[in-house]
Design a protein around this motif. Structure first.
Motif, mmCIF file in Angstrom:
data_model
loop_
_atom_site.group_PDB
_atom_site.id
_atom_site.type_symbol
_atom_site.label_atom_id
_atom_site.label_comp_id
_atom_site.label_asym_id
_atom_site.label_seq_id
_atom_site.Cartn_x
_atom_site.Cartn_y
_atom_site.Cartn_z
ATOM 1 N N THR A 188 30.131 45.510 32.476
ATOM 2 C CA THR A 188 28.733 45.575 32.892
ATOM 3 C C THR A 188 28.614 45.407 34.400
ATOM 4 N N TRP A 189 29.385 44.466 34.964
ATOM 5 C CA TRP A 189 29.307 44.235 36.402
ATOM 6 C C TRP A 189 29.839 45.430 37.174
ATOM 7 N N LEU A 194 34.692 53.165 45.973
ATOM 8 C CA LEU A 194 33.803 52.559 44.983
ATOM 9 C C LEU A 194 34.539 52.312 43.674
ATOM 10 N N GLU A 195 35.319 53.281 43.215
ATOM 11 C CA GLU A 195 36.049 53.113 41.955
ATOM 12 C C GLU A 195 37.060 51.985 42.047
ATOM 13 N N GLU A 196 37.730 51.867 43.186
ATOM 14 C CA GLU A 196 38.672 50.761 43.377
ATOM 15 C C GLU A 196 37.942 49.417 43.336
ATOM 16 N N CYS A 197 36.783 49.346 43.991
ATOM 17 C CA CYS A 197 35.993 48.108 43.989
ATOM 18 C C CYS A 197 35.519 47.771 42.573
ATOM 19 N N ALA A 198 35.069 48.777 41.845
ATOM 20 C CA ALA A 198 34.592 48.546 40.478
ATOM 21 C C ALA A 198 35.736 48.058 39.584
ATOM 22 N N GLU A 199 36.911 48.642 39.746
ATOM 23 C CA GLU A 199 38.061 48.186 38.964
ATOM 24 C C GLU A 199 38.427 46.753 39.335
ATOM 25 N N TRP A 200 38.368 46.438 40.626
ATOM 26 C CA TRP A 200 38.682 45.090 41.082
ATOM 27 C C TRP A 200 37.709 44.082 40.479
ATOM 28 N N VAL A 201 36.422 44.404 40.488
ATOM 29 C CA VAL A 201 35.417 43.518 39.898
ATOM 30 C C VAL A 201 35.748 43.292 38.425
ATOM 31 N N GLY A 202 36.085 44.359 37.735
ATOM 32 C CA GLY A 202 36.435 44.231 36.318
ATOM 33 C C GLY A 202 37.644 43.340 36.097
ATOM 34 N N ARG A 203 38.658 43.462 36.948
ATOM 35 C CA ARG A 203 39.862 42.627 36.810
ATOM 36 C C ARG A 203 39.575 41.177 37.172
ATOM 37 N N MET A 204 38.856 40.961 38.260
ATOM 38 C CA MET A 204 38.613 39.602 38.735
ATOM 39 C C MET A 204 37.710 38.814 37.785
ATOM 40 N N PHE A 205 36.826 39.521 37.111
ATOM 41 C CA PHE A 205 35.894 38.839 36.221
ATOM 42 C C PHE A 205 36.194 39.178 34.769
ATOM 43 N N HIS A 206 37.482 39.319 34.496
ATOM 44 C CA HIS A 206 38.005 39.465 33.137
ATOM 45 C C HIS A 206 37.332 40.568 32.338
#
Length: 106
Positions: free
Chosen positions: A56-57, A40-52
């Motif tokens: 919040t996301w 989950l933490e890896e996915c959350a970090e990825w979302v943060g990186r991909m969407f600048h």
């Protein structure tokens, strides 16, 4: 040294969990939860990186995947409503109990 896969708990954590005097099933649950949290933490970090850096996301993803358990008040209201529906209670006493539960702080 062997490359450790990031989703496998380090030996130190495994030793710590093993020393908790838990059943094998309880240890399996802890290990599975730990691995899921890492993913989950890896996915959350990825979302943060991909969407600048849309923190919040990432936070919404965490909240959706790890919802908070209901508060004691929410759980009591849920069980009261189930009880009231099962026994078809209504009227003064039911309303009084419902209002008292609703008045409790979270």
């Amino acid at each position: 040294m062997i490359n450790q896969h990031p989703i496998i708990p380090p030996l130190e954590l495994l030793d710590k969990w093993n020393n908790l005097s838990l059943s094998a099933q309880e240890i399996f649950v802890i290990v599975a939860q730990w691995g899921a949290d890492q993913e989950l933490e890896e996915c959350a970090e990825w979302v943060g990186r991909m969407f600048h850096g849309h923190k919040t996301w990432s936070d919404e993803l965490r909240a959706a995947r790890r919802p908070k358990p209901p508060s004691l008040k929410e759980a009591a209201l849920f069980h009261f409503e189930s009880f009231a529906a099962t026994f078809e209670t209504s009227g003064g006493d039911s309303d009084l109990i419902r209002r008292a539960l609703e008045a409790l702080p979270e």
